[in-house]
Design an enzyme around this catalytic site. Sequence first.
Site, PDB file in Angstrom:
ATOM      1  CG  ASP A  36      -1.725   1.246   1.367  1.00 22.12           C
ATOM      2  OD1 ASP A  36      -2.137   1.581   2.502  1.00 22.12           O
ATOM      3  OD2 ASP A  36      -1.930   1.923   0.342  1.00 22.12           O
ATOM      4  CG  ASP A 220      -3.474   4.621  -2.135  1.00 20.43           C
ATOM      5  OD1 ASP A 220      -4.374   5.046  -1.387  1.00 20.43           O
ATOM      6  OD2 ASP A 220      -2.805   3.601  -1.884  1.00 20.43           O
TER       7      ASP A 220
END
Length: 331
Positions: A36, A220
């Site tokens: 992430d 992201d």
Amino acid sequence: STGSAAAVPINAEFDIAYVTPVTLGTPPQTLQLDFDSGSSDLWVFSSHLPTSQIRGQEIYAPNKSSTAKLLDGHSWSITYGDGSGSRGNVYTDNVTVGGLMVERQAIECAQQVSSSFTSEAHIDGLVGLGFSTLNTVSPKSQLTFFDNAKGALDSPVFTADLKHKQAGTYDFGFIDKAKYTGEITYVPVNNDPGYWTFSSSGYAVGSGNFSASPISGIADTGTSLIYLPTAVVTAYYRQVQGATNSRSYGGYVFPCSATLPSFTFGVGEARFTIPPAYMSYAAVTPGSSTCFGGLQSSNGVGINIWGDLALKVAFVVFNGGTPPTIGWAAK
Ligand SMILES: CC[C@H](C)[C@H](NC(=O)C[C@H](O)[C@H](CC1CCCCC1)NC(=O)CCNC(=O)[C@H](Cc1ccccc1)NC(=O)N1CCC(N)CC1)C(=O)NCc1cnc(C)nc1N
């Protein structure tokens, strides 16, 4: 040194998230973790969790690892944009990703996870690849796997080659020329407060003309979709018959039979086009004829997010050098 590991979609039907095998401790315990770039904690389902909060996930048991060490007096607690969260205590141990090992990596062991984590059996935790300033460990914040590995890497970079409904790769320490075509377009990164924030040079809807207006947003890997300013989103859904911004479904939905335009975004002079088929995320409920859009408004989010849906049409270089930059290439 370098490393290379698979990024596997957790759902065969739509790319909600990707997980990567990570081995922890001695003897190795392997978990499937969600890499992430939008956060900076490495946390795992652990033997410290009540069994009621574990539903199919693999766990890390530090007491079964001869190289695990408790980071005495330290704890962590994190909340994500989708309202999910977790908290717990901290150990250090050996962490290996695709042949790349970091010794004494902070492994944040969950003692509590929110219900959405319990119900997601395919995600055993996260590997934060954001800037370490976002790390939540207290009283001393900890470095990410990438920051710990950086000094030993051939080059201070990691790359994301995410794919539509198939396994891609995360590489560390090198840029694999076989994974992209043409040139890589690098643009500056603003790492305050700690995301990989960059400026897109604009967008186009379908075959329409390119609107050259800079859009600041974060790259992201931990976010499924794309969240952009309302002006962009309304320009897109104006071209979709029957599209509405549904309060009940929490975003733009349309008839699954609708014809969708492609969506093009710019990075410098480069252009990346997301094909229509990728722009319909999923039926709002299994079997429904109403579909949820892959492009949503960032109004409620507070920042613009280029999530997996954008990343999977490009080869992306996260350059952790000084200054940090981000590179986008076609593939
Ligand atoms: C240190 C905190 C850290 C930096 C934190 N970072 C983030 O939230 C961004 C980060 O990339 C996280 C990483 C996720 C977290 C959930 C588990 C998977 C990874 N991204 C998000 O929260 C973006 C929104 N969520 C998503 O995009 C999730 C990801 C997911 C995937 C699979 C299973 C479960 C969840 N997708 C869905 O929920 N989907 C189901 C619904 C469908 N319509 C879209 C797909 C933050 O900004 N938190 C501040 C914050 C707190 N509270 C709120 C309300 N907003 C905030 N921004």
